[in-house]
Design a protein around this motif. Sequence first.
Motif, short mmCIF file in Angstrom:
data_model
loop_
_atom_site.label_atom_id
_atom_site.label_comp_id
_atom_site.label_asym_id
_atom_site.label_seq_id
_atom_site.Cartn_x
_atom_site.Cartn_y
_atom_site.Cartn_z
N LEU A 138 -44.13 4.05 3.78
CA LEU A 138 -43.36 4.74 4.80
C LEU A 138 -44.14 5.96 5.24
CD1 LEU A 138 -39.81 4.65 3.16
CD2 LEU A 138 -40.69 3.11 4.93
N ILE A 139 -43.78 6.52 6.40
CA ILE A 139 -44.45 7.71 6.92
C ILE A 139 -43.49 8.88 6.85
CG2 ILE A 139 -45.58 8.78 8.90
CD1 ILE A 139 -47.18 6.54 7.62
N CYS A 140 -43.94 9.95 6.22
CA CYS A 140 -43.15 11.16 6.11
C CYS A 140 -43.07 11.87 7.46
CB CYS A 140 -43.76 12.08 5.05
SG CYS A 140 -42.98 13.70 4.91
N ASP A 141 -41.87 12.28 7.85
CA ASP A 141 -41.71 13.00 9.11
C ASP A 141 -42.05 14.47 8.99
OD1 ASP A 141 -40.08 11.37 11.42
OD2 ASP A 141 -39.74 10.55 9.42
N GLY A 142 -42.37 14.94 7.78
CA GLY A 142 -42.77 16.33 7.61
C GLY A 142 -44.26 16.52 7.75
N CYS A 143 -45.04 15.84 6.87
CA CYS A 143 -46.50 15.97 6.89
C CYS A 143 -47.17 14.80 7.60
CB CYS A 143 -47.03 16.09 5.48
SG CYS A 143 -46.77 14.62 4.46
N THR A 144 -46.38 13.77 8.00
CA THR A 144 -46.86 12.55 8.68
C THR A 144 -47.87 11.78 7.84
OG1 THR A 144 -48.68 13.61 9.90
CG2 THR A 144 -46.48 13.63 10.94
N LYS A 145 -47.80 11.91 6.52
CA LYS A 145 -48.66 11.16 5.61
C LYS A 145 -47.84 10.08 4.91
CE LYS A 145 -52.35 13.43 6.59
NZ LYS A 145 -53.38 12.76 7.42
N PRO A 146 -48.52 9.08 4.31
CA PRO A 146 -47.78 7.96 3.72
C PRO A 146 -46.90 8.37 2.54
CG PRO A 146 -50.08 7.39 4.07
CD PRO A 146 -49.97 8.85 4.30
N ILE A 147 -45.78 7.67 2.41
CA ILE A 147 -44.92 7.75 1.23
C ILE A 147 -45.06 6.41 0.51
CG2 ILE A 147 -42.56 7.94 0.36
CD1 ILE A 147 -41.87 9.57 2.83
N PHE A 148 -45.61 6.43 -0.68
CA PHE A 148 -45.78 5.20 -1.45
C PHE A 148 -44.56 5.01 -2.35
CE2 PHE A 148 -50.04 6.60 -0.33
CZ PHE A 148 -50.60 5.42 0.15
N LEU A 149 -43.81 3.97 -2.06
CA LEU A 149 -42.56 3.76 -2.80
C LEU A 149 -42.81 3.48 -4.27
CD1 LEU A 149 -40.46 1.69 -0.25
CD2 LEU A 149 -40.73 4.15 -0.47
N ALA A 150 -44.01 3.06 -4.61
CA ALA A 150 -44.28 2.69 -6.00
C ALA A 150 -44.21 3.88 -6.94
CB ALA A 150 -45.65 2.03 -6.11
N ASP A 151 -44.51 5.08 -6.42
CA ASP A 151 -44.56 6.22 -7.35
C ASP A 151 -43.98 7.50 -6.77
OD1 ASP A 151 -48.15 6.84 -6.87
OD2 ASP A 151 -46.47 6.74 -5.48
N ASP A 152 -43.44 7.49 -5.56
CA ASP A 152 -42.96 8.71 -4.93
C ASP A 152 -41.43 8.78 -4.96
OD1 ASP A 152 -45.34 9.83 -4.37
OD2 ASP A 152 -45.43 9.21 -2.29
N VAL A 153 -40.93 10.00 -5.15
CA VAL A 153 -39.53 10.31 -4.92
C VAL A 153 -39.45 10.94 -3.55
CG1 VAL A 153 -37.58 11.70 -5.69
CG2 VAL A 153 -39.07 10.62 -7.37
N PHE A 154 -38.53 10.49 -2.72
CA PHE A 154 -38.48 10.97 -1.35
C PHE A 154 -37.04 11.04 -0.87
CE2 PHE A 154 -38.53 6.42 -1.15
CZ PHE A 154 -37.74 6.07 -0.05
N TYR A 155 -36.88 11.65 0.28
CA TYR A 155 -35.57 11.73 0.93
C TYR A 155 -35.60 10.90 2.20
CZ TYR A 155 -34.00 15.51 -2.16
OH TYR A 155 -33.62 16.24 -3.25
N GLU A 156 -34.42 10.28 2.51
CA GLU A 156 -34.33 9.50 3.73
C GLU A 156 -32.97 9.74 4.39
OE1 GLU A 156 -34.45 5.31 3.31
OE2 GLU A 156 -32.58 5.19 2.18
N CYS A 157 -32.95 9.46 5.68
CA CYS A 157 -31.72 9.54 6.45
C CYS A 157 -31.15 8.13 6.58
CB CYS A 157 -31.99 10.15 7.82
SG CYS A 157 -30.54 10.19 8.90
N ASN A 158 -29.90 7.96 6.20
CA ASN A 158 -29.27 6.65 6.28
C ASN A 158 -28.87 6.28 7.70
OD1 ASN A 158 -29.42 6.07 3.51
ND2 ASN A 158 -27.57 7.26 3.10
N SER A 159 -29.01 7.22 8.64
CA SER A 159 -28.60 6.95 10.02
C SER A 159 -29.77 6.66 10.94
CB SER A 159 -27.80 8.15 10.57
OG SER A 159 -26.67 8.42 9.76
N CYS A 160 -30.97 7.13 10.58
CA CYS A 160 -32.13 6.92 11.47
C CYS A 160 -33.40 6.83 10.63
CB CYS A 160 -32.23 8.04 12.50
SG CYS A 160 -32.26 9.70 11.80
N ASN A 161 -34.50 6.56 11.29
CA ASN A 161 -35.78 6.31 10.64
C ASN A 161 -36.48 7.64 10.34
OD1 ASN A 161 -37.90 4.70 9.66
ND2 ASN A 161 -38.96 4.80 11.62
#
Length: 607
Positions: A330-353
């Motif tokens: 996934l692409i982070c909307d903050g730093c625009t760098k990849p989020i690797f689901l295999a090892d990253d904890v991240f936040y997401e919006c359930n209403s939009c991308n």
Amino acid sequence: MGESKLILNEAEPVVGKDVECVMCTEPINKLIDAFYRCNTSLINGSPSTNCAGFFMHKTCSELPLTFTHPMYPEQPLSLRERPSKKQLFCSCRVCEGLFQGFMYAFDNYDICHVCLKCVKFELRPLEYRFRWHPGHNHPLTLVESPALFQCHACNTTATDLSYICTTCCFYIHKSCADAPVTYQSKFHNQHPLILNYSLPREHRAFVWFCGVCGKYINRSHWVYYCANCRFFAHVKCASSTEMSRASDNDEADSGESNLMHLPAHDETSLNKMMQQCIMTKATDALLHKSAEPSPYINHWGHEHQLALRNKSAKPSTLDLNRTSEDTELLICDGCTKPIFLADDVFYECNSCNFFLHRSCAQFPRSIEHPLKGNLVGNKFNEYNIFKCRGCYIISDGIVMWNETACFDIGCASLPKKIKHEAHRHTLNQFECPDDNYCRACICETVGEKEAIMYGCEKCGFYIHTLCALRPRLVKHRWDPHPLYLILFPQNVADHPHEYDCEYCSRQIDPSGWFYHCSTCDLSFDINCLDPFVWVSNMKFGATNIHGDSKSHQHGLTLVPNKKKRRCQICGRDAFGLPVLECSPCNYIVHAYCVGKCYTSQNRYFGS
């Protein structure tokens, strides 16, 4: 001189400390110099009290008892001891230097004193005093009196004996004149270095720097070089024993062993390193540090509540719409760098991308930049973009800005000091200096006064932030092997031909940085490796965008423009820039022509 017999010791080691000649008081090199010692100074292995420490150069022992000097032709001078032991030094009437030991003088000691060095010089044959040197067109005359001058060979002003040209204004140190034609330097042990009396003509198309001290190589001065490895060194530097003086290396005294060390191994390592910088900035700004992240947060950069996710979390409604590729990256909307689901904890919006790294979600809205002062964060919608004044890359992530500059949160988090393999000193952040250029991409910094560079002021070494962040190893679709970042041309040994960029077909300046594959002999200019690097911090794919101007009847999609096309609003070329596109209508516009560019007059999209 004494009545004892003297023993000649030619190149014979003598046990004991360094000794001096009793006549000229100069040191005797017991491994090289021919010298005499007293036969009775060693009796049964122990020195006698009368002759202990009696040593004499062989050349001093062969001096005549009388000598007529050209400056005093009226009568010969006699070889004599110093008139008084209480008088520590005598002044030579020829070279005006102070000396101890024996001298040549008239019977009246007060009239004239001539040191043994000046007499030795006059006694030497003419072929020694006059010399044809391949580094100059005229005969050179040896001046054996030490003098302070700027040497035409090494460009230093050290006091030394010299050769001068009486035909033209040419001076060189005697040590430079005696420099060997080939030299095996400890700083380049693959091949012997060859002495050239100016920068070779075939290498004058580019600027070169000394491989030892890192300073500029003047094309008119003498230089040691290896053509195959593009290694160049000043005459004095090639024979030095240390890369730099101990006092010149400030890393040990800086007390900062935890500096950010570059280059990163690869792009993945670089992204993790940048996330660490963002997290450090975030935790420094937090008053209450929590070990466990909150399951839900309201972030100032987004209008909806964000939920914490990780690889073990239950799937959300968005997971039903993701492809297998989306679940890996996934692409982070903050730093625009990849989020690797295999090892990253991240936040997401359930209403939009909308997604944020945990570190980006914790990043404060207001920070203090070392050079630009207070920066405030903001996040608009998808088509609002800006050019970061740190890396000069266009981005649509979170922007940290004030009236003088704006940064993406990655560059805003970079430390004030870093350590890079390209330079021996710690590099500090600077605003772009006037009349200078980046030592990595060899681009001038004129017109980039708002930008930030890393540099060493004492050495005049500066590199762009983007260049400093270049990883050591990259992959390219044109080569099956990884490409390596070449910081110094001598890192590629035995490469006699020029480096040509595979992308632009132009000759690469090997004094700068470039990427190279030794297996395929493939090279890329540092700025040609990825021609679309300037939009690499954009999160593309947003659809149904209309912008501030209803210039088109259909919703537009944010995409990178990889073709030669012109904007339908301003008419300028859009190649390599983010554009809003309507594919069915073949319609494109610059994103900043219909969006809110992050400053007036679009000045952040200049060169």
